[in-house]
Scaffold this motif. Sequence first.
Motif, PDB file in Angstrom:
ATOM      1  N   ILE A  67       0.875  -1.175   0.000  1.00 34.78           N
ATOM      2  CA  ILE A  67       0.000   0.000   0.000  1.00 34.78           C
ATOM      3  C   ILE A  67       0.908   1.220   0.000  1.00 34.78           C
ATOM      4  O   ILE A  67       1.869   1.281   0.770  1.00 34.78           O
ATOM      5  CB  ILE A  67      -0.917   0.020   1.244  1.00 34.78           C
ATOM      6  CG1 ILE A  67      -1.888  -1.151   1.209  1.00 34.78           C
ATOM      7  CG2 ILE A  67      -1.660   1.342   1.345  1.00 34.78           C
ATOM      8  CD1 ILE A  67      -2.756  -1.267   2.445  1.00 34.78           C
ATOM      9  N   ILE A  68       0.601   2.175  -0.876  1.00 35.16           N
ATOM     10  CA  ILE A  68       1.387   3.412  -0.905  1.00 35.16           C
ATOM     11  C   ILE A  68       0.446   4.603  -0.754  1.00 35.16           C
ATOM     12  O   ILE A  68      -0.728   4.536  -1.109  1.00 35.16           O
ATOM     13  CB  ILE A  68       2.247   3.551  -2.176  1.00 35.16           C
ATOM     14  CG1 ILE A  68       1.364   3.668  -3.425  1.00 35.16           C
ATOM     15  CG2 ILE A  68       3.235   2.396  -2.285  1.00 35.16           C
ATOM     16  CD1 ILE A  68       2.110   4.142  -4.650  1.00 35.16           C
ATOM     17  N   SER A  69       1.016   5.684  -0.232  1.00 30.42           N
ATOM     18  CA  SER A  69       0.272   6.921  -0.099  1.00 30.42           C
ATOM     19  C   SER A  69       1.251   8.086  -0.071  1.00 30.42           C
ATOM     20  O   SER A  69       2.462   7.886  -0.028  1.00 30.42           O
ATOM     21  CB  SER A  69      -0.579   6.906   1.180  1.00 30.42           C
ATOM     22  OG  SER A  69      -1.408   8.048   1.212  1.00 30.42           O
ATOM     23  N   HIS A  70       0.714   9.269  -0.108  1.00 30.56           N
ATOM     24  CA  HIS A  70       1.499  10.501  -0.022  1.00 30.56           C
ATOM     25  C   HIS A  70       0.683  11.469   0.828  1.00 30.56           C
ATOM     26  O   HIS A  70      -0.542  11.521   0.689  1.00 30.56           O
ATOM     27  CB  HIS A  70       1.739  11.065  -1.429  1.00 30.56           C
ATOM     28  CG  HIS A  70       2.685  12.215  -1.455  1.00 30.56           C
ATOM     29  ND1 HIS A  70       2.286  13.505  -1.158  1.00 30.56           N
ATOM     30  CD2 HIS A  70       4.007  12.275  -1.738  1.00 30.56           C
ATOM     31  CE1 HIS A  70       3.326  14.301  -1.272  1.00 30.56           C
ATOM     32  NE2 HIS A  70       4.382  13.584  -1.618  1.00 30.56           N
ATOM     33  N   PRO A  71       1.315  12.250   1.695  1.00 30.51           N
ATOM     34  CA  PRO A  71       0.558  13.168   2.563  1.00 30.51           C
ATOM     35  C   PRO A  71      -0.350  14.132   1.813  1.00 30.51           C
ATOM     36  O   PRO A  71      -1.409  14.508   2.315  1.00 30.51           O
ATOM     37  CB  PRO A  71       1.644  13.928   3.323  1.00 30.51           C
ATOM     38  CG  PRO A  71       2.871  13.112   3.215  1.00 30.51           C
ATOM     39  CD  PRO A  71       2.753  12.311   1.953  1.00 30.51           C
ATOM     40  N   ASP A  72       0.039  14.526   0.596  1.00 27.68           N
ATOM     41  CA  ASP A  72      -0.741  15.499  -0.164  1.00 27.68           C
ATOM     42  C   ASP A  72      -1.752  14.870  -1.113  1.00 27.68           C
ATOM     43  O   ASP A  72      -2.466  15.585  -1.811  1.00 27.68           O
ATOM     44  CB  ASP A  72       0.197  16.418  -0.962  1.00 27.68           C
ATOM     45  CG  ASP A  72       1.099  17.237  -0.058  1.00 27.68           C
ATOM     46  OD1 ASP A  72       0.687  17.545   1.081  1.00 27.68           O
ATOM     47  OD2 ASP A  72       2.222  17.567  -0.484  1.00 27.68           O
ATOM     48  N   ALA A  73      -1.810  13.546  -1.183  1.00 26.65           N
ATOM     49  CA  ALA A  73      -2.709  12.862  -2.118  1.00 26.65           C
ATOM     50  C   ALA A  73      -3.999  12.444  -1.412  1.00 26.65           C
ATOM     51  O   ALA A  73      -3.972  12.033  -0.252  1.00 26.65           O
ATOM     52  CB  ALA A  73      -2.012  11.639  -2.700  1.00 26.65           C
ATOM     53  N   PRO A  74      -5.129  12.516  -2.115  1.00 22.49           N
ATOM     54  CA  PRO A  74      -6.402  12.122  -1.503  1.00 22.49           C
ATOM     55  C   PRO A  74      -6.659  10.611  -1.535  1.00 22.49           C
ATOM     56  O   PRO A  74      -7.647  10.141  -0.986  1.00 22.49           O
ATOM     57  CB  PRO A  74      -7.443  12.858  -2.354  1.00 22.49           C
ATOM     58  CG  PRO A  74      -6.798  12.986  -3.695  1.00 22.49           C
ATOM     59  CD  PRO A  74      -5.319  13.133  -3.421  1.00 22.49           C
ATOM     60  N   PHE A  75      -5.770   9.861  -2.167  1.00 27.29           N
ATOM     61  CA  PHE A  75      -5.984   8.427  -2.345  1.00 27.29           C
ATOM     62  C   PHE A  75      -4.806   7.611  -1.824  1.00 27.29           C
ATOM     63  O   PHE A  75      -3.675   8.099  -1.784  1.00 27.29           O
ATOM     64  CB  PHE A  75      -6.159   8.086  -3.837  1.00 27.29           C
ATOM     65  CG  PHE A  75      -7.226   8.884  -4.517  1.00 27.29           C
ATOM     66  CD1 PHE A  75      -8.567   8.685  -4.227  1.00 27.29           C
ATOM     67  CD2 PHE A  75      -6.892   9.844  -5.459  1.00 27.29           C
ATOM     68  CE1 PHE A  75      -9.550   9.423  -4.862  1.00 27.29           C
ATOM     69  CE2 PHE A  75      -7.872  10.590  -6.103  1.00 27.29           C
ATOM     70  CZ  PHE A  75      -9.200  10.375  -5.801  1.00 27.29           C
ATOM     71  N   ILE A  76      -5.107   6.363  -1.470  1.00 24.38           N
ATOM     72  CA  ILE A  76      -4.046   5.386  -1.271  1.00 24.38           C
ATOM     73  C   ILE A  76      -4.157   4.379  -2.412  1.00 24.38           C
ATOM     74  O   ILE A  76      -5.234   4.190  -2.990  1.00 24.38           O
ATOM     75  CB  ILE A  76      -4.119   4.678   0.107  1.00 24.38           C
ATOM     76  CG1 ILE A  76      -5.393   3.875   0.264  1.00 24.38           C
ATOM     77  CG2 ILE A  76      -3.970   5.668   1.244  1.00 24.38           C
ATOM     78  CD1 ILE A  76      -5.421   3.036   1.524  1.00 24.38           C
ATOM     79  N   TRP A  77      -3.031   3.779  -2.754  1.00 23.02           N
ATOM     80  CA  TRP A  77      -2.974   2.819  -3.850  1.00 23.02           C
ATOM     81  C   TRP A  77      -2.589   1.474  -3.263  1.00 23.02           C
ATOM     82  O   TRP A  77      -1.535   1.348  -2.631  1.00 23.02           O
ATOM     83  CB  TRP A  77      -1.962   3.267  -4.895  1.00 23.02           C
ATOM     84  CG  TRP A  77      -2.361   4.534  -5.630  1.00 23.02           C
ATOM     85  CD1 TRP A  77      -2.691   5.732  -5.069  1.00 23.02           C
ATOM     86  CD2 TRP A  77      -2.485   4.698  -7.026  1.00 23.02           C
ATOM     87  NE1 TRP A  77      -3.010   6.630  -6.049  1.00 23.02           N
ATOM     88  CE2 TRP A  77      -2.881   6.029  -7.266  1.00 23.02           C
ATOM     89  CE3 TRP A  77      -2.270   3.853  -8.117  1.00 23.02           C
ATOM     90  CZ2 TRP A  77      -3.087   6.529  -8.540  1.00 23.02           C
ATOM     91  CZ3 TRP A  77      -2.474   4.353  -9.394  1.00 23.02           C
ATOM     92  CH2 TRP A  77      -2.885   5.686  -9.598  1.00 23.02           C
TER      93      TRP A  77
END
Length: 124
Positions: free
Chosen positions: A35-45
Amino acid sequence: IMAVPDNRRSVIDFVDMETWQTVRRIKTGGPVQSIISHPDAPFIWAIVMPSPHGAGIHVIDKKTMTIVKSIAPAIDGADLQAAFSRDGRHVLVAVLGREGSLNIYDALTLREVKRLPLATPRLR
Protein backbone atom coordinates in the motif's frame (compact mmCIF):
# COMPACT_ATOMS: atom_id res chain seq x y z
CA ILE A 1 -6.54 6.02 10.45
CA MET A 2 -4.17 3.32 9.26
CA ALA A 3 -4.78 0.91 6.35
CA VAL A 4 -3.75 -2.68 7.14
CA PRO A 5 -3.98 -5.50 4.58
CA ASP A 6 -5.24 -8.91 5.74
CA ASN A 7 -4.05 -11.25 3.01
CA ARG A 8 -5.72 -14.36 4.41
CA ARG A 9 -9.12 -12.80 3.76
CA SER A 10 -8.14 -10.48 0.88
CA VAL A 11 -9.34 -7.37 2.71
CA ILE A 12 -7.94 -4.06 3.91
CA ASP A 13 -8.87 -3.03 7.44
CA PHE A 14 -8.91 0.65 8.36
CA VAL A 15 -7.85 0.97 11.99
CA ASP A 16 -8.37 4.00 14.26
CA MET A 17 -4.91 4.55 15.77
CA GLU A 18 -6.34 6.03 18.99
CA THR A 19 -8.75 3.21 19.83
CA TRP A 20 -7.10 0.43 17.77
CA GLN A 21 -10.55 -0.56 16.52
CA THR A 22 -11.32 -1.47 12.93
CA VAL A 23 -13.57 1.27 11.58
CA ARG A 24 -14.00 -0.09 8.05
CA ARG A 25 -13.13 -3.21 6.06
CA ILE A 26 -13.07 -3.43 2.26
CA LYS A 27 -12.72 -6.51 0.05
CA THR A 28 -9.85 -6.57 -2.43
CA GLY A 29 -9.35 -8.54 -5.63
CA GLY A 30 -6.76 -10.73 -3.92
CA PRO A 31 -3.93 -10.54 -1.41
CA VAL A 32 -2.38 -7.05 -1.18
CA GLN A 33 1.34 -6.83 -1.92
CA SER A 34 1.79 -3.25 -0.76
CA ILE A 35 0.00 0.00 0.00
CA ILE A 36 1.39 3.41 -0.90
CA SER A 37 0.27 6.92 -0.10
CA HIS A 38 1.50 10.50 -0.02
CA PRO A 39 0.56 13.17 2.56
CA ASP A 40 -0.74 15.50 -0.16
CA ALA A 41 -2.71 12.86 -2.12
CA PRO A 42 -6.40 12.12 -1.50
CA PHE A 43 -5.98 8.43 -2.34
CA ILE A 44 -4.05 5.39 -1.27
CA TRP A 45 -2.97 2.82 -3.85
CA ALA A 46 -3.18 -0.88 -2.95
CA ILE A 47 -1.13 -3.22 -5.15
CA VAL A 48 -2.82 -6.62 -5.51
CA MET A 49 -0.50 -9.62 -5.91
CA PRO A 50 -0.23 -11.26 -9.33
CA SER A 51 -2.66 -14.08 -10.06
CA PRO A 52 -3.77 -15.96 -13.17
CA HIS A 53 -6.15 -13.03 -13.75
CA GLY A 54 -3.28 -10.50 -13.65
CA ALA A 55 -2.09 -8.01 -11.08
CA GLY A 56 -4.05 -4.91 -10.25
CA ILE A 57 -4.28 -1.75 -8.24
CA HIS A 58 -7.16 -0.52 -6.11
CA VAL A 59 -7.27 3.25 -5.66
CA ILE A 60 -8.96 4.03 -2.34
CA ASP A 61 -10.35 7.38 -1.21
CA LYS A 62 -8.77 8.30 2.14
CA LYS A 63 -11.90 10.05 3.46
CA THR A 64 -14.59 7.53 2.49
CA MET A 65 -12.30 4.46 2.70
CA THR A 66 -13.87 3.06 -0.46
CA ILE A 67 -12.39 1.84 -3.74
CA VAL A 68 -12.93 4.58 -6.32
CA LYS A 69 -11.09 2.92 -9.19
CA SER A 70 -9.42 -0.37 -10.06
CA ILE A 71 -6.56 -0.34 -12.55
CA ALA A 72 -5.20 -3.40 -14.37
CA PRO A 73 -1.87 -2.35 -15.89
CA ALA A 74 -0.66 -5.97 -16.31
CA ILE A 75 -2.47 -8.91 -17.89
CA ASP A 76 0.29 -11.52 -17.99
CA GLY A 77 0.64 -12.14 -14.24
CA ALA A 78 3.41 -9.53 -14.06
CA ASP A 79 4.58 -8.18 -10.75
CA LEU A 80 3.84 -4.52 -10.01
CA GLN A 81 5.77 -1.98 -7.99
CA ALA A 82 4.53 1.55 -7.34
CA ALA A 83 5.74 4.80 -5.82
CA PHE A 84 4.61 8.40 -5.63
CA SER A 85 6.69 11.15 -7.19
CA ARG A 86 8.39 13.32 -4.60
CA ASP A 87 5.80 16.09 -4.99
CA GLY A 88 2.86 13.63 -4.88
CA ARG A 89 1.50 14.67 -8.29
CA HIS A 90 2.16 11.34 -10.01
CA VAL A 91 2.19 7.63 -9.26
CA LEU A 92 4.80 5.59 -11.08
CA VAL A 93 3.91 1.94 -11.63
CA ALA A 94 6.58 -0.48 -12.83
CA VAL A 95 5.08 -3.45 -14.67
CA LEU A 96 7.71 -6.18 -14.37
CA GLY A 97 6.59 -8.75 -16.92
CA ARG A 98 7.46 -10.04 -20.36
CA GLU A 99 6.51 -6.71 -21.86
CA GLY A 100 7.44 -4.43 -18.99
CA SER A 101 6.59 -0.76 -18.79
CA LEU A 102 6.71 2.23 -16.50
CA ASN A 103 3.18 3.64 -16.33
CA ILE A 104 2.79 7.16 -14.99
CA TYR A 105 -0.57 8.19 -13.52
CA ASP A 106 -1.89 11.58 -12.48
CA ALA A 107 -2.43 11.17 -8.71
CA LEU A 108 -5.59 13.37 -8.72
CA THR A 109 -7.41 12.40 -11.93
CA LEU A 110 -6.14 8.78 -11.82
CA ARG A 111 -5.54 8.92 -15.59
CA GLU A 112 -2.50 7.36 -17.20
CA VAL A 113 -0.40 10.22 -18.57
CA LYS A 114 2.55 8.30 -20.01
CA ARG A 115 3.72 4.73 -20.65
CA LEU A 116 7.39 4.02 -21.21
CA PRO A 117 8.82 0.66 -22.28
CA LEU A 118 10.78 -1.00 -19.51
CA ALA A 119 13.32 -3.76 -20.15
CA THR A 120 12.98 -6.48 -17.53
CA PRO A 121 16.27 -8.07 -16.53
CA ARG A 122 16.51 -11.84 -17.02
CA LEU A 123 18.57 -14.09 -14.79
CA ARG A 124 20.46 -16.96 -16.36
